[in-house]
Design a protein around this motif. Structure first.
Motif, PDB file in Angstrom:
ATOM      1  N   SER A  78      -0.674  -7.479 -11.612  1.00 37.66           N
ATOM      2  CA  SER A  78       0.648  -7.074 -11.119  1.00 37.66           C
ATOM      3  C   SER A  78       1.043  -5.760 -11.762  1.00 37.66           C
ATOM      4  N   ILE A  79       1.481  -4.816 -10.911  1.00 35.78           N
ATOM      5  CA  ILE A  79       1.959  -3.544 -11.478  1.00 35.78           C
ATOM      6  C   ILE A  79       3.475  -3.438 -11.335  1.00 35.78           C
ATOM      7  N   ALA A  80       4.116  -4.537 -10.908  1.00 37.69           N
ATOM      8  CA  ALA A  80       5.563  -4.497 -10.679  1.00 37.69           C
ATOM      9  C   ALA A  80       6.309  -4.363 -12.001  1.00 37.69           C
ATOM     10  N   ALA A  81       7.142  -3.342 -12.089  1.00 34.63           N
ATOM     11  CA  ALA A  81       7.869  -3.083 -13.329  1.00 34.63           C
ATOM     12  C   ALA A  81       8.817  -4.240 -13.635  1.00 34.63           C
ATOM     13  N   GLY A  82       8.771  -4.716 -14.861  1.00 40.58           N
ATOM     14  CA  GLY A  82       9.750  -5.687 -15.342  1.00 40.58           C
ATOM     15  C   GLY A  82       9.525  -7.128 -14.921  1.00 40.58           C
ATOM     16  N   HIS A 108      -1.475  -9.013   7.059  1.00 37.02           N
ATOM     17  CA  HIS A 108      -1.318 -10.340   6.450  1.00 37.02           C
ATOM     18  C   HIS A 108      -1.681 -10.332   4.966  1.00 37.02           C
ATOM     19  N   ASN A 109      -0.686 -10.499   4.117  1.00 32.14           N
ATOM     20  CA  ASN A 109      -0.939 -10.518   2.670  1.00 32.14           C
ATOM     21  C   ASN A 109      -1.920 -11.630   2.300  1.00 32.14           C
ATOM     22  N   SER A 110      -1.810 -12.769   2.989  1.00 36.60           N
ATOM     23  CA  SER A 110      -2.674 -13.914   2.665  1.00 36.60           C
ATOM     24  C   SER A 110      -4.146 -13.580   2.879  1.00 36.60           C
ATOM     25  N   SER A 120       0.834  -1.208   0.000  1.00 36.52           N
ATOM     26  CA  SER A 120       0.000   0.000   0.000  1.00 36.52           C
ATOM     27  C   SER A 120       0.864   1.252   0.000  1.00 36.52           C
ATOM     28  N   GLY A 121       1.838   1.270  -0.915  1.00 36.19           N
ATOM     29  CA  GLY A 121       2.734   2.432  -1.033  1.00 36.19           C
ATOM     30  C   GLY A 121       2.152   3.478  -1.965  1.00 36.19           C
ATOM     31  N   ASN A 122       3.031   4.122  -2.729  1.00 38.75           N
ATOM     32  CA  ASN A 122       2.606   5.220  -3.612  1.00 38.75           C
ATOM     33  C   ASN A 122       1.559   4.772  -4.627  1.00 38.75           C
ATOM     34  N   MET A 123       1.854   3.660  -5.308  1.00 37.12           N
ATOM     35  CA  MET A 123       0.958   3.214  -6.378  1.00 37.12           C
ATOM     36  C   MET A 123      -0.346   2.671  -5.799  1.00 37.12           C
ATOM     37  N   GLY A 124      -0.223   1.880  -4.719  1.00 39.60           N
ATOM     38  CA  GLY A 124      -1.430   1.341  -4.089  1.00 39.60           C
ATOM     39  C   GLY A 124      -2.348   2.471  -3.664  1.00 39.60           C
ATOM     40  N   LEU A 154      -1.149  -6.620  -7.040  1.00 42.13           N
ATOM     41  CA  LEU A 154       0.171  -6.793  -6.439  1.00 42.13           C
ATOM     42  C   LEU A 154       0.946  -5.500  -6.654  1.00 42.13           C
ATOM     43  N   ALA A 155       1.124  -4.727  -5.586  1.00 41.61           N
ATOM     44  CA  ALA A 155       1.717  -3.393  -5.710  1.00 41.61           C
ATOM     45  C   ALA A 155       2.936  -3.250  -4.806  1.00 41.61           C
ATOM     46  N   VAL A 156       3.759  -4.306  -4.787  1.00 37.93           N
ATOM     47  CA  VAL A 156       5.028  -4.230  -4.051  1.00 37.93           C
ATOM     48  C   VAL A 156       6.160  -4.040  -5.064  1.00 37.93           C
ATOM     49  N   LYS A 157       7.330  -3.697  -4.583  1.00 35.38           N
ATOM     50  CA  LYS A 157       8.490  -3.494  -5.460  1.00 35.38           C
ATOM     51  C   LYS A 157       8.835  -4.816  -6.158  1.00 35.38           C
ATOM     52  N   PRO A 158       9.377  -4.731  -7.367  1.00 34.90           N
ATOM     53  CA  PRO A 158       9.677  -5.964  -8.126  1.00 34.90           C
ATOM     54  C   PRO A 158      10.546  -6.962  -7.355  1.00 34.90           C
ATOM     55  N   GLN A 159      11.507  -6.451  -6.599  1.00 34.79           N
ATOM     56  CA  GLN A 159      12.421  -7.363  -5.885  1.00 34.79           C
ATOM     57  C   GLN A 159      11.754  -8.123  -4.738  1.00 34.79           C
ATOM     58  N   MET A 165       1.752  -1.624 -16.784  1.00 35.46           N
ATOM     59  CA  MET A 165       2.836  -0.663 -16.601  1.00 35.46           C
ATOM     60  C   MET A 165       2.224   0.733 -16.595  1.00 35.46           C
ATOM     61  N   SER A 166       2.282   1.363 -15.412  1.00 30.34           N
ATOM     62  CA  SER A 166       1.730   2.717 -15.265  1.00 30.34           C
ATOM     63  C   SER A 166       2.872   3.723 -15.168  1.00 30.34           C
ATOM     64  N   ASN A 167       2.539   4.930 -14.833  1.00 33.42           N
ATOM     65  CA  ASN A 167       3.605   5.876 -14.484  1.00 33.42           C
ATOM     66  C   ASN A 167       3.194   6.695 -13.256  1.00 33.42           C
ATOM     67  N   SER A 196      -2.921  -4.501   2.382  1.00 31.82           N
ATOM     68  CA  SER A 196      -1.907  -4.959   3.336  1.00 31.82           C
ATOM     69  C   SER A 196      -0.608  -4.201   3.089  1.00 31.82           C
ATOM     70  N   ASP A 197       0.230  -4.209   4.114  1.00 31.21           N
ATOM     71  CA  ASP A 197       1.554  -3.602   3.990  1.00 31.21           C
ATOM     72  C   ASP A 197       2.378  -4.110   5.164  1.00 31.21           C
ATOM     73  N   VAL A 198       3.702  -4.060   5.000  1.00 34.05           N
ATOM     74  CA  VAL A 198       4.550  -4.468   6.129  1.00 34.05           C
ATOM     75  C   VAL A 198       4.663  -3.360   7.168  1.00 34.05           C
ATOM     76  N   ARG A 199       4.296  -2.153   6.755  1.00 34.54           N
ATOM     77  CA  ARG A 199       4.451  -1.022   7.671  1.00 34.54           C
ATOM     78  C   ARG A 199       3.112  -0.666   8.321  1.00 34.54           C
ATOM     79  N   PRO A 200       2.999  -0.918   9.654  1.00 36.40           N
ATOM     80  CA  PRO A 200       1.735  -0.621  10.341  1.00 36.40           C
ATOM     81  C   PRO A 200       1.326   0.840  10.201  1.00 36.40           C
TER      82      PRO A 200
HETATM   83  N1  NAP Z   1       6.016   4.625  -8.399  1.00 36.39           N
HETATM   84  C1  NAP Z   1       5.939   4.590  -9.725  1.00 36.39           C
HETATM   85  O1  NAP Z   1       6.062   5.591 -10.439  1.00 36.39           O
HETATM   86  C2  NAP Z   1       5.680   3.317 -10.447  1.00 36.39           C
HETATM   87  C3  NAP Z   1       5.377   3.362 -11.784  1.00 36.39           C
HETATM   88  C4  NAP Z   1       5.112   2.177 -12.447  1.00 36.39           C
HETATM   89  C5  NAP Z   1       5.142   0.984 -11.759  1.00 36.39           C
HETATM   90  N2  NAP Z   1       5.450   0.959 -10.444  1.00 36.39           N
HETATM   91  C6  NAP Z   1       5.488  -0.328  -9.755  1.00 36.39           C
HETATM   92  O2  NAP Z   1       4.529  -0.321  -8.713  1.00 36.39           O
HETATM   93  C7  NAP Z   1       4.995  -1.140  -7.639  1.00 36.39           C
HETATM   94  C8  NAP Z   1       4.829  -0.364  -6.352  1.00 36.39           C
HETATM   95  O3  NAP Z   1       5.601   0.817  -6.438  1.00 36.39           O
HETATM   96  P1  NAP Z   1       5.456   1.964  -5.348  1.00 36.39           P
HETATM   97  O4  NAP Z   1       6.132   3.156  -5.892  1.00 36.39           O
HETATM   98  O5  NAP Z   1       4.049   2.061  -4.884  1.00 36.39           O
HETATM   99  O6  NAP Z   1       6.336   1.320  -4.171  1.00 36.39           O
HETATM  100  P2  NAP Z   1       6.281   1.659  -2.616  1.00 36.39           P
HETATM  101  O7  NAP Z   1       5.798   3.057  -2.404  1.00 36.39           O
HETATM  102  O8  NAP Z   1       7.589   1.234  -2.044  1.00 36.39           O
HETATM  103  O9  NAP Z   1       5.110   0.673  -2.081  1.00 36.39           O
HETATM  104  C9  NAP Z   1       5.270  -0.647  -1.792  1.00 36.39           C
HETATM  105  C10 NAP Z   1       4.788  -0.862  -0.353  1.00 36.39           C
HETATM  106  O10 NAP Z   1       4.825  -2.265  -0.086  1.00 36.39           O
HETATM  107  C11 NAP Z   1       5.439  -2.447   1.184  1.00 36.39           C
HETATM  108  N3  NAP Z   1       5.992  -3.782   1.290  1.00 36.39           N
HETATM  109  C12 NAP Z   1       7.299  -4.185   1.270  1.00 36.39           C
HETATM  110  N4  NAP Z   1       7.403  -5.508   1.426  1.00 36.39           N
HETATM  111  C13 NAP Z   1       6.128  -5.973   1.553  1.00 36.39           C
HETATM  112  C14 NAP Z   1       5.585  -7.252   1.767  1.00 36.39           C
HETATM  113  N5  NAP Z   1       6.354  -8.342   1.857  1.00 36.39           N
HETATM  114  N6  NAP Z   1       4.243  -7.361   1.865  1.00 36.39           N
HETATM  115  C15 NAP Z   1       3.437  -6.272   1.793  1.00 36.39           C
HETATM  116  N7  NAP Z   1       3.911  -5.032   1.593  1.00 36.39           N
HETATM  117  C16 NAP Z   1       5.237  -4.881   1.475  1.00 36.39           C
HETATM  118  C17 NAP Z   1       6.471  -1.350   1.216  1.00 36.39           C
HETATM  119  O11 NAP Z   1       6.988  -1.166   2.521  1.00 36.39           O
HETATM  120  P3  NAP Z   1       8.561  -0.723   2.642  1.00 36.39           P
HETATM  121  O12 NAP Z   1       8.627   0.657   2.107  1.00 36.39           O
HETATM  122  O13 NAP Z   1       8.823  -0.822   4.106  1.00 36.39           O
HETATM  123  O14 NAP Z   1       9.364  -1.676   1.826  1.00 36.39           O
HETATM  124  C18 NAP Z   1       5.683  -0.195   0.686  1.00 36.39           C
HETATM  125  O15 NAP Z   1       4.901   0.419   1.683  1.00 36.39           O
HETATM  126  C19 NAP Z   1       6.457  -1.480  -7.946  1.00 36.39           C
HETATM  127  O16 NAP Z   1       6.544  -2.831  -8.322  1.00 36.39           O
HETATM  128  C20 NAP Z   1       6.828  -0.594  -9.101  1.00 36.39           C
HETATM  129  O17 NAP Z   1       7.681  -1.252 -10.004  1.00 36.39           O
HETATM  130  C21 NAP Z   1       5.704   2.080  -9.751  1.00 36.39           C
END
Ligand code: NAP
Length: 281
Positions: A97-101, A58-60, A12-16, A71-76, A121-123, A37-41
């Protein structure tokens, strides 16, 4: 279309947040339909308080309770997350899935099952509901699934349906594009300062000019060349400026930038695919 669906966000970061905002702002669903869900309360607390949606650590739980899982977590983090929720995934759920790549087949091979998948793939401009999203369906995604994804991503800008193999090109153009335009606006503002304007005024003029030109292009539906011709009078200022831009190779530079970013996206995608495959136990 989304009225009877439970929508889950894993991450639930920027994109979520941008998508949650878009869905609620567009009245496409009610807050009770969204579970994130998110790892950060503290992040969950913010999202819950701001949007009235439900949250869990809980992601589950998100996957179990949702018809559509975004699925809006980082690709790694994707491999870890997919493995964690895999047992609750099945073909009744639409997974976006919105994870890049991260390729669709890599997600299926990580989950070790066939899934109803869509990759988008968004921006970054989705955060102001002016993003552009390219949507690619996997082999089990129906036309209705694609339309559902389109409804979701249209709530934060515009979306187009595309084949997955073109997503690197999308990354090179619109995914990375905001960075190019920020640079162009910054450079135009520098230019304004050079010819005597204040920094603040120059920045407003540069950014509003980019916004206005884009809006005019979209609203008239005209070819950009025609609009360019319309604003260049014989012997005038615009044609003098354009001549200098062409001399400086702006058009070629932009084409090269998109091409090189597309190649970079392909290379990163290959690395991601290898990592996902190699790390399998
Ligand atoms: N931002 C963009 O412009 C953009 C554009 C196109 C595509 N995307 C894709 O969108 C996805 C999300 O990007 P974002 O910018 O929203 O990233 P983000 O702001 O880092 O959001 C991801 C969130 O997921 C949390 N997280 C980490 N590990 C987790 C886990 N195991 N279970 C649940 N949550 C977890 C992160 O916490 P932590 O910060 O503590 O790790 C963070 O709050 C990425 O895959 C990216 O490639 C982003």
């Amino acid at each position: 279309m989304l009225r009877n669906k439970q929508i889950g966000f894993v991450g639930s970061g920027n994109m979520g947040e941008a998508l949650i905002h878009g869905l609620l702002h567009g009245h496409l669903c009610r807050p009770e339909q969204i579970l994130c869900s998110d790892v950060r309360p503290e992040r969950l607390k913010t999202i819950r308080e701001k949007y009235g949606v439900r949250g869990t650590s809980h992601n589950s739980e998100v996957v179990k309770q949702s018809d559509i899982v975004i699925l809006a977590v980082k690709p790694q983090i994707m491999k870890q997350v997919i493995e964690e929720v895999a047992k609750h995934l099945d073909l009744t759920k639409l997974i976006i899935s919105i994870a890049a790549g991260v390729p669709l087949d890599a997600i299926e091979s990580c989950a070790r099952k066939e899934l109803k998948l869509i990759r988008v793939m968004s921006n970054i401009c989705v955060s102001v509901r002016e993003g552009v999203s390219a949507i690619a369906g996997g082999r089990h995604a129906s036309k209705e699934d694609l339309m559902m994804a389109k409804t979701i991503f249209d709530s934060v800008g515009k979306s187009i349906l595309i084949e997955e193999y073109l997503l690197d090109a999308v990354t090179g153009l619109s995914g990375s594009g905001p960075a190019y335009i920020f640079l162009i606006i910054d450079a135009l503002a520098d230019a304004g300062v050079k010819v005597g304007l204040s920094r603040d005024d120059a920045l407003i003029m540069a950014s509003q000019t980019v916004l206005g030109a884009a809006k005019m292009l979209i609203e008239t539906g005209e070819h950009p060349g025609k609009l360019k011709d319309m604003v260049t009078s014989p012997g005038g200022t615009a044609i003098a400026g354009l001549h200098t831009l062409e001399q400086g190779g702006l058009r070629t530079t932009l084409i090269n930038a998109v091409e090189v970013a597309t190649e970079r996206s392909k290379a990163l995608g290959e690395m991601m695919k290898n990592n996902l495959a190699n790390e399998k136990p």
